[in-house]
Design a protein around this motif. Structure first.
Motif, PDB file in Angstrom:
ATOM      1  N   LEU A  24      40.477  32.042  39.686  1.00 48.90           N
ATOM      2  CA  LEU A  24      41.926  32.212  39.558  1.00 48.90           C
ATOM      3  C   LEU A  24      42.580  32.243  40.931  1.00 48.90           C
ATOM      4  O   LEU A  24      43.587  31.563  41.170  1.00 48.90           O
ATOM      5  CB  LEU A  24      42.264  33.493  38.791  1.00 48.90           C
ATOM      6  CG  LEU A  24      43.739  33.902  38.777  1.00 48.90           C
ATOM      7  CD1 LEU A  24      44.607  32.813  38.145  1.00 48.90           C
ATOM      8  CD2 LEU A  24      43.908  35.235  38.065  1.00 48.90           C
ATOM      9  N   LEU A  28      45.391  29.579  42.328  1.00 49.34           N
ATOM     10  CA  LEU A  28      46.737  29.980  42.719  1.00 49.34           C
ATOM     11  C   LEU A  28      47.134  29.462  44.096  1.00 49.34           C
ATOM     12  O   LEU A  28      48.235  29.732  44.563  1.00 49.34           O
ATOM     13  CB  LEU A  28      46.862  31.507  42.670  1.00 49.34           C
ATOM     14  CG  LEU A  28      46.732  32.125  41.277  1.00 49.34           C
ATOM     15  CD1 LEU A  28      46.758  33.646  41.374  1.00 49.34           C
ATOM     16  CD2 LEU A  28      47.818  31.618  40.342  1.00 49.34           C
ATOM     17  N   ARG A  45      48.260  29.653  34.804  1.00 53.03           N
ATOM     18  CA  ARG A  45      46.925  29.938  35.357  1.00 53.03           C
ATOM     19  C   ARG A  45      46.517  31.379  35.036  1.00 53.03           C
ATOM     20  O   ARG A  45      45.395  31.640  34.644  1.00 53.03           O
ATOM     21  CB  ARG A  45      46.883  29.728  36.873  1.00 53.03           C
ATOM     22  CG  ARG A  45      47.108  28.316  37.389  1.00 53.03           C
ATOM     23  CD  ARG A  45      46.102  27.264  36.977  1.00 53.03           C
ATOM     24  NE  ARG A  45      46.163  26.834  35.610  1.00 53.03           N
ATOM     25  CZ  ARG A  45      47.123  26.058  35.061  1.00 53.03           C
ATOM     26  NH1 ARG A  45      48.141  25.637  35.770  1.00 53.03           N
ATOM     27  NH2 ARG A  45      47.070  25.721  33.788  1.00 53.03           N
ATOM     28  N   VAL A  46      47.442  32.313  35.235  1.00 57.97           N
ATOM     29  CA  VAL A  46      47.129  33.715  34.953  1.00 57.97           C
ATOM     30  C   VAL A  46      46.790  33.889  33.471  1.00 57.97           C
ATOM     31  O   VAL A  46      45.803  34.565  33.133  1.00 57.97           O
ATOM     32  CB  VAL A  46      48.295  34.636  35.372  1.00 57.97           C
ATOM     33  CG1 VAL A  46      48.090  36.052  34.846  1.00 57.97           C
ATOM     34  CG2 VAL A  46      48.433  34.638  36.894  1.00 57.97           C
ATOM     35  N   TYR A  49      43.197  32.508  32.719  1.00 56.86           N
ATOM     36  CA  TYR A  49      42.096  33.352  33.185  1.00 56.86           C
ATOM     37  C   TYR A  49      42.119  34.722  32.535  1.00 56.86           C
ATOM     38  O   TYR A  49      41.066  35.348  32.379  1.00 56.86           O
ATOM     39  CB  TYR A  49      42.075  33.413  34.710  1.00 56.86           C
ATOM     40  CG  TYR A  49      41.609  32.094  35.257  1.00 56.86           C
ATOM     41  CD1 TYR A  49      40.255  31.787  35.300  1.00 56.86           C
ATOM     42  CD2 TYR A  49      42.515  31.118  35.652  1.00 56.86           C
ATOM     43  CE1 TYR A  49      39.821  30.553  35.739  1.00 56.86           C
ATOM     44  CE2 TYR A  49      42.084  29.880  36.101  1.00 56.86           C
ATOM     45  CZ  TYR A  49      40.736  29.602  36.140  1.00 56.86           C
ATOM     46  OH  TYR A  49      40.304  28.369  36.565  1.00 56.86           O
ATOM     47  N   ARG A  50      43.263  35.182  32.122  1.00 56.71           N
ATOM     48  CA  ARG A  50      43.358  36.453  31.397  1.00 56.71           C
ATOM     49  C   ARG A  50      42.556  36.373  30.110  1.00 56.71           C
ATOM     50  O   ARG A  50      41.833  37.304  29.746  1.00 56.71           O
ATOM     51  CB  ARG A  50      44.822  36.773  31.098  1.00 56.71           C
ATOM     52  CG  ARG A  50      45.019  38.091  30.390  1.00 56.71           C
ATOM     53  CD  ARG A  50      46.520  38.377  30.225  1.00 56.71           C
ATOM     54  NE  ARG A  50      46.723  39.661  29.606  1.00 56.71           N
ATOM     55  CZ  ARG A  50      46.858  39.847  28.297  1.00 56.71           C
ATOM     56  NH1 ARG A  50      46.825  38.817  27.469  1.00 56.71           N
ATOM     57  NH2 ARG A  50      47.041  41.058  27.809  1.00 56.71           N
TER      58      ARG A  50
END
Length: 78
Positions: A24, A28, A45-46, A49-50
């Motif tokens: 991640l 970023l 993206r967050v 990956y969350r």
């Protein structure tokens, strides 16, 4: 399941979470190391990956529940 096996599952899940966070962080940033500033890109993206982290956290929760249920069954048999 023995505590050593439980620890091994914890370790695997934590290692995969660590890997996800590292990836991640890299996602970023662009190829030159500059942080992405596009809100939609960063939020996507967050979110991506969350989900990965939540899967691993769920594994940890489930395996400790399974471990405790197994211990309880063994105590009832004794």
């Amino acid at each position: 399941m023995h505590t050593q096996e439980l620890s091994k599952v914890y370790g695997g899940a934590c290692n995969r979470m660590h890997e996800a966070v590292t990836i991640l962080y890299e996602a970023l940033h662009d190829s030159e190391g500059n942080p992405h500033t596009d809100v939609e890109y960063v939020v996507d993206r967050v979110s991506e990956y969350r989900r990965w982290l939540l899967v691993e956290a769920d594994l940890v929760r489930e395996v400790v529940r399974e471990y405790n249920e197994e211990i309880e069954r063994q105590h009832r048999k004794a």
